[in-house]
Design an enzyme around this catalytic site. Sequence first.
Site, PDB file in Angstrom:
ATOM      1  N   TYR B  52       0.980  -1.211   0.300  1.00 22.90           N
ATOM      2  CA  TYR B  52      -0.137  -0.214   0.124  1.00 22.90           C
ATOM      3  C   TYR B  52       0.599   1.863  -0.144  1.00 22.90           C
ATOM      4  CZ  TYR B  52      -3.986  -2.661   0.881  1.00 22.90           C
ATOM      5  OH  TYR B  52      -5.503  -3.451   0.835  1.00 22.90           O
ATOM      6  N   GLU B  53       0.440   2.120  -0.747  1.00 26.82           N
ATOM      7  CA  GLU B  53       1.292   3.706  -0.716  1.00 26.82           C
ATOM      8  C   GLU B  53       1.962   3.919   0.210  1.00 26.82           C
ATOM      9  OE1 GLU B  53      -0.739   5.352  -3.603  1.00 26.82           O
ATOM     10  OE2 GLU B  53      -2.168   6.350  -2.843  1.00 26.82           O
ATOM     11  N   ALA B  54       0.424   3.576   1.779  1.00 32.28           N
ATOM     12  CA  ALA B  54       0.764   4.617   2.350  1.00 32.28           C
ATOM     13  C   ALA B  54       1.744   3.932   3.484  1.00 32.28           C
ATOM     14  CB  ALA B  54      -0.782   3.921   3.598  1.00 32.28           C
ATOM     15  N   GLY B  55       2.688   3.058   2.649  1.00 32.78           N
ATOM     16  CA  GLY B  55       4.103   2.093   3.871  1.00 32.78           C
ATOM     17  C   GLY B  55       4.320   1.171   3.658  1.00 32.78           C
TER      18      GLY B  55
END
Lengths: 259, 259, 318, 318
Positions: B52-55
């Site tokens: 997930y791009e959130a990390g």
Amino acid sequence: MTDAAFSRNEMMIVAAARELAGQRVCFVGVGLPNIAVNLAKRTIAPDMELVYEAGVFGARPARLPLSIGDPTIVTGATSVVSMYELFSLYLQGGLIDVGFLGAAQIDRFGNINTTVIGDYGAPAPRLPGSGGACEIAITARQVFVIMRQSKRSFVERIDFRTSPGNLGGAEQAERIRREGGWLGRGPSVVVTDLGIWHFDETGEMRLDSLHPGATLGDVRASGGWEPKVAPEIGTTAAPTDLELRLIREELDPGGAYTR
Amino acid sequence: MTDAAFSRNEMMIVAAARELAGQRVCFVGVGLPNIAVNLAKRTIAPDMELVYEAGVFGARPARLPLSIGDPTIVTGATSVVSMYELFSLYLQGGLIDVGFLGAAQIDRFGNINTTVIGDYGAPAPRLPGSGGACEIAITARQVFVIMRQSKRSFVERIDFRTSPGNLGGAEQAERIRREGGWLGRGPSVVVTDLGIWHFDETGEMRLDSLHPGATLGDVRASGGWEPKVAPEIGTTAAPTDLELRLIREELDPGGAYTR
Amino acid sequence: MPVSDTKVASMRDAVTEFVRDGDTVAIEGFTHLISFAAGHEIIRQGRRDLTLARMTPDLIYDQMVAAGVARKLVFSWLGNPGVGGLGGIRRRIEAAPSAVDGADGLLPRLEVEEYSHFGMVARYTAGAANLPFMPLRSYFEPDLPAANPRIREIESPYGDGKVYAVPPLKPDVTIVHAQRADRDGNTQVWGLLGCQKEAAFAADRVIVVVEELVDETVVRADPNRTIIPGLIVDAVVVEPFGAHPSYVQGAYDRDNRFYLEWEPITKDEDALQAWLREWVFELDGRAAYLEKLGPERLAALRPSGPAPSGAVDYGAYR
Amino acid sequence: MPVSDTKVASMRDAVTEFVRDGDTVAIEGFTHLISFAAGHEIIRQGRRDLTLARMTPDLIYDQMVAAGVARKLVFSWLGNPGVGGLGGIRRRIEAAPSAVDGADGLLPRLEVEEYSHFGMVARYTAGAANLPFMPLRSYFEPDLPAANPRIREIESPYGDGKVYAVPPLKPDVTIVHAQRADRDGNTQVWGLLGCQKEAAFAADRVIVVVEELVDETVVRADPNRTIIPGLIVDAVVVEPFGAHPSYVQGAYDRDNRFYLEWEPITKDEDALQAWLREWVFELDGRAAYLEKLGPERLAALRPSGPAPSGAVDYGAYR
């Protein structure tokens, strides 16, 4: 207290530590700076934050670290980060008040060599190199230097410019720093085993204080140029009992730095 | 199982999930990709790593996250890092096999718009913009797209190229990718509420499968260009009871994605 | 999953499979977590023509260079910190150019490529991020860019002056020591992080050496602590005390006595070669090395007490 | 140390002192840890002409823009993720250019500066590192560099092609919410880290808002968990539930109901203004907001169970 009560190396470390009075954030270089900064933290600058290039902010070493990557600088620290973050956020980001370096060679303008003696392609001998010193010299607000003084270390021309000081003098240095966006204002103090030097308005180092027992003759005999000397040269206050006890019992009981 | 047993949105999500069979590392976009990828993880691709791009790398969401920054993607994950690290090490570093995106507009070559309808300076309406989509399109090895198909979404010319697909066709796209050092090979699948499209050797999308109940007429009526159709077009297998139960009971009990 | 499918391997097998003649090898770890165990195995297996990359070559590269595995050194600070020099390397750098191939009984000359610390970590960072360069505010006036033409000026595209650039460093293989990993190589470290994350992501192959193999639930309980994902790891080697005489935060201290005693050894090529015979070539692996060191020596390196991190709560969200 | 010397402040005092008209303000946090409490206080204090920077403007900037505090928005993804749009912002972007000063009762037009996510985090990273630009492999063909001329091409100095550059973003003030900090502002976060560290280091002033104020020994027990040092922090505000309807890992869940219910409100300018009156202007602070939400609503957001990280041992080294 007599001269016999302390060594020249002890005087050098004590004088260097005292120069840190009032400083807030100090980047600790390998070797002699390490013991000088740790002495300051235990005496004159208890609130000073220690930054180690290994990635540590707010270190509270319980013993003197032999290396600047010792586990005692980690346990109880405020923050431990990757070295890329340490160099980019703290150093390049402009958060360091004083960078404290050692040197193998220095010239009158505070330019430092820790890379090679002789030719880069065929060194004799090869020295450690920059480590973080070249970045510290460029971005710490001020640079402090601690080193032993001799004809080999205080030289007219350094063999390799590892860490820039005042280049060819203050005027040139200020122009280049401005044009290049350097954060640092360059070297401000050099503490040796003979005395304490600060940099004057021309960017050249000037002897402001002689350690007890050291003479101007000693200084002239230990450098490659005719030194500038303050009109009213002082005498460095001898180490206190506390300072000596801290060095001998806590920081360097094995005498690694002071022998 | 009859057509009435599932909605077109459910069929779209199920078909998109199945396309992930055999994939190892999937970068999960916001919206419809989120439910499709989470369905795949629970069915056909249990070992697939979710990024997930959130990390987050190696997420194991215990529920369907409404947003792609939900706390359930963190607890139990393999690694959680800063977004700069996620984008530079995982995405730009070339570790993503499939980037799964949604789209507001797409053209026949798989170029995607999620930025504006109309003029950039006076949009009508303004859409969300890139987020990480433009980087995913450039660096994920393959790009999968899930979107509802209509005259407004399948268009001859997109209004803004947010995320590059096969540009003006495969030949141009391959040259530009090579010259620019792109890691991605571009779009490979588009799953809509009507069918499944793959990209042929010219870089144009070709309808390979129609969902149950959808016709070629529906497809032609829902797009801005005359679509390429596979010589032997297939029919997508209807959702299984398990797939439907997972969507309805676990992943989207509120019907946010499927209503 | 059958055992043969896992990445868990012996040091011997991991080095045999993943370290090849001619490779660029990075054994990273700044003072902390230096994999001496891997370095010694590389020596034992007789690898040749390696390019050895490390910010601080430390004793391990002194030993590897003296053993003849290396053609070239990429570094930023060359020494035994707080103690002295690295003679095994220095003699090969100071050697006359005519000694380039070690002919006539002369020590073979070592090629060097030198940066500052920031330059080296920026190189790994560029390699890990697949960037053609990293910009940094360094080198403005020093002589290093003249000595190393790979350090280049770059103009800001915003018209606000120049900075310097360093090129990416992408090792063929990076070897890191860590406190723990699971069987897939998901690796956690605390204490000094150095540049291991960047060096691992930049590498083609990654060997992780750990004090302890843990269940994946241990890793997944604290995902913020993970510095390397199993995704990029090729082999996991379990080698307690494998970083000696370097250290592992919380497990054992740096063996400073070893570093102090290295000084007379490294100053004397014969003593250094004798040390290599005794401590590397004549031993068949790390277990024999630890046995030779003796349990008292190792026990004395344990921390003086615990310093627990405390736990935080990630919360369950179902 | 007398209380007046500490950085611990009320939200009202922190915003009064450190957020000024015309500032570039970054309230960062990707879904996680968004300081709605600070945003509402900025609205209440009637700041004007702010440039609001955030990767994802989220509901908080929708509310702030609708309240009239902003002149410009810097962002990379504009929406209510998984739900819909942000009408308070959209109406001001879609407004006719003639509405630039909000004359004639028209909504005032909002200036926008747009990047991708990677571009935004790279901008903060450049700002934090005092670099004139950050390079990235993005934007090669999309239309964004045409729409935003601050995104520029840059040639690699190694002759291997071009990449793109983004300029540094240096907020006047960055506001982050965190699980905990000590009185000096040494701040620890677990869960999603977003770009808060970079946004804080890039800023001239930093306000940290925390769920819990802890003793410095708690921070120093786990130094790898610290993301922001007190050195760069100007004010520490203790505001439990200050991130609602966003969330705090381990403390409370995202209030997804709030995000779903925002959709009809944001679509209707009158409803949005009524919401602002009821939930921001007519309340004097966060305590009143939480009381109005009610303890049942907040209690329902607690995690379904604990998920402890486990502890690691740093070891004492004396």
